[in-house]
Design an enzyme around this catalytic site. Structure first.
Site, mmCIF file in Angstrom:
data_model
loop_
_atom_site.group_PDB
_atom_site.id
_atom_site.type_symbol
_atom_site.label_atom_id
_atom_site.label_comp_id
_atom_site.label_asym_id
_atom_site.label_seq_id
_atom_site.Cartn_x
_atom_site.Cartn_y
_atom_site.Cartn_z
ATOM 1 N N GLU A 162 15.171 -30.676 17.209
ATOM 2 C CA GLU A 162 15.837 -30.946 18.487
ATOM 3 C C GLU A 162 15.177 -30.286 19.702
ATOM 4 O O GLU A 162 15.609 -30.507 20.834
ATOM 5 C CB GLU A 162 17.321 -30.588 18.379
ATOM 6 C CG GLU A 162 17.945 -31.468 17.316
ATOM 7 C CD GLU A 162 19.445 -31.539 17.297
ATOM 8 O OE1 GLU A 162 20.086 -30.827 18.072
ATOM 9 O OE2 GLU A 162 19.948 -32.318 16.488
ATOM 10 N N HIS A 184 14.214 -10.507 26.860
ATOM 11 C CA HIS A 184 13.100 -10.097 26.000
ATOM 12 C C HIS A 184 13.294 -10.621 24.581
ATOM 13 O O HIS A 184 13.527 -9.843 23.649
ATOM 14 C CB HIS A 184 12.973 -8.567 26.000
ATOM 15 C CG HIS A 184 12.725 -7.962 27.348
ATOM 16 N ND1 HIS A 184 12.846 -6.611 27.602
ATOM 17 C CD2 HIS A 184 12.350 -8.531 28.524
ATOM 18 C CE1 HIS A 184 12.564 -6.375 28.884
ATOM 19 N NE2 HIS A 184 12.263 -7.531 29.464
ATOM 20 N N GLU A 231 13.735 -7.419 39.212
ATOM 21 C CA GLU A 231 13.058 -8.730 39.203
ATOM 22 C C GLU A 231 13.631 -9.672 40.262
ATOM 23 O O GLU A 231 13.480 -10.892 40.167
ATOM 24 C CB GLU A 231 13.149 -9.382 37.810
ATOM 25 C CG GLU A 231 12.549 -8.585 36.678
ATOM 26 C CD GLU A 231 11.027 -8.418 36.737
ATOM 27 O OE1 GLU A 231 10.398 -8.931 37.689
ATOM 28 O OE2 GLU A 231 10.494 -7.747 35.841
ATOM 29 N N HIS A 250 6.095 -9.943 26.958
ATOM 30 C CA HIS A 250 7.194 -9.390 27.754
ATOM 31 C C HIS A 250 8.512 -10.134 27.496
ATOM 32 O O HIS A 250 9.501 -9.531 27.091
ATOM 33 C CB HIS A 250 6.820 -9.425 29.246
ATOM 34 C CG HIS A 250 7.868 -8.855 30.149
ATOM 35 N ND1 HIS A 250 7.588 -8.239 31.343
ATOM 36 C CD2 HIS A 250 9.225 -8.817 30.055
ATOM 37 C CE1 HIS A 250 8.706 -7.826 31.914
ATOM 38 N NE2 HIS A 250 9.714 -8.179 31.155
ATOM 39 N N HIS A 293 16.512 -13.776 32.738
ATOM 40 C CA HIS A 293 15.291 -13.182 32.168
ATOM 41 C C HIS A 293 15.684 -12.287 31.006
ATOM 42 O O HIS A 293 16.635 -11.498 31.109
ATOM 43 C CB HIS A 293 14.543 -12.366 33.221
ATOM 44 C CG HIS A 293 13.503 -11.470 32.632
ATOM 45 N ND1 HIS A 293 12.421 -11.955 31.930
ATOM 46 C CD2 HIS A 293 13.373 -10.117 32.606
ATOM 47 C CE1 HIS A 293 11.685 -10.937 31.516
ATOM 48 N NE2 HIS A 293 12.236 -9.815 31.905
HETATM 49 O O1 2HA Z 1 14.041 -3.895 32.910
HETATM 50 O O2 2HA Z 1 13.452 -6.791 32.028
HETATM 51 O O3 2HA Z 1 11.321 -7.161 33.534
HETATM 52 C C1 2HA Z 1 14.399 -5.132 33.333
HETATM 53 C C2 2HA Z 1 13.337 -6.067 32.980
HETATM 54 C C3 2HA Z 1 12.142 -6.098 33.822
HETATM 55 ZN ZN ZN Z 2 11.717 -7.834 31.432
#
Ligand code: 2HA
Ligand code: ZN
Length: 279
Positions: free
Chosen positions: A176, A148, A123, A217, A146
């Site tokens: 909050e 999940h 990413e 995602h 980033h």
């Molecule tokens: O695998 O999260 O979006 C890594 C990730 C790709």
């Molecule tokens: Zn991801």
């Protein structure tokens, strides 16, 4: 590389390496980063890295298929592609890398880590483009994260994906929330990850928001520190968890925070959410 007195200090003891290890492990423990899910990039000052490495010793260069001239000369520590957050603490030299963007912005120069020919996160386009956006908003910006987040992903199936309504729902789940992210959350349509186009779209949203949701995602968060990016994501995930709990409860929602109460909160905590959120 343990050398002292004018020589390089052990890089595994560097605060930014310790922090990356701690945060990635915490993210795995929270169930956010299964398998190789998630990635982080953290902008470092030259003075932070030079005690630990020779900045003129480039291990290898990695071509970028999009130039990031705005970031020329900047240093980052990043997670590696395909690495498991669960195991970064056991193998930081393979799982993490310190990079510098070349003066023409077309390649990254590897200065430490990513051993065994490991590559930076898939990413990277979204990270670099988001850094460019956030630095324009706030010169103290440093981290793109980033991950999940489970409940937030669940919520993107059951809640409409309108940014205003989604933000209002999150704000009403925990008192909050409005104080933590008064600008709200951005939401992209579902897109293929790892591409330049999702990077461009994420970065566009990052002009307005520090939190950008990728439906079905996960989420991108930005902050002045790892703690701040983590904390923002943690707060949204908590609100999403409460949303999933209350919306699966048979009795349904009987009362919630009213708009005038959101306004009272904003006033008390001196934040100014855009007027579009108040219906
Ligand atoms: O695998 O999260 O979006 C890594 C990730 C790709
Ligand atoms: Zn991801």
């Amino acid at each position: 590389m343990k050398e002292v007195n004018g020589n390089k200090q052990a890089i595994l003891d560097a605060p930014f390496v310790r922090e990356m290890i701690q945060n990635t492990y915490d993210m795995w423990r929270l169930g956010w980063d299964e398998l190789n899910g998630g990635n982080i990039s953290y902008l470092l000052n030259e003075e932070e890295v030079t005690p630990y490495l020779n900045k003129d010793q480039v291990i290898r260069t990695i071509q970028l298929d999009y130039p990031v001239t705005e970031l020329a000369g900047k240093y980052f520590i990043v997670t590696g592609s395909g690495k498991y957050f669960r195991f970064i603490k056991d193998d930081p030299e393979e799982s993490l890398g310190i990079l510098r963007i070349s003066s023409d912005g077309k390649v990254v120069e590897l200065l430490w880590g990513l051993e065994g020919n490991s590559q930076p996160t898939s990413e990277l386009p979204s990270h670099f483009m988001s850094h460019i956006s956030r630095l324009k908003q706030n010169p103290d910006h440093r981290v793109i994260m980033h991950t999940h987040t489970t409940n937030l992903i669940a919520m993107t199936f059951t809640h409409e994906l309108d940014e205003v309504n989604f933000t209002r729902t999150l704000w009403k789940m925990c008192t909050e929330c409005l104080v933590v992210f008064p600008e709200g959350v951005g939401i992209l349509p579902w897109m293929v990850p790892g591409t330049d186009i999702i990077g461009e779209e994420t970065a566009k949203k990052m002009k307005e928001f520090r939190l950008v949701i990728w439906p079905h995602h996960g989420i991108f968060g930005a902050g002045k520190s790892l703690a701040e990016a983590f904390g923002l994501i943690e707060t949204v995930e908590k609100a999403a968890q409460i949303y999933m709990l209350v919306s699966s409860h048979q009795g349904g929602i009987k009362q919630d925070i009213k708009d005038e109460q959101l306004r009272d909160l904003a006033k008390r905590f001196a934040v100014t959410p855009p007027e579009k959120y108040f219906l």
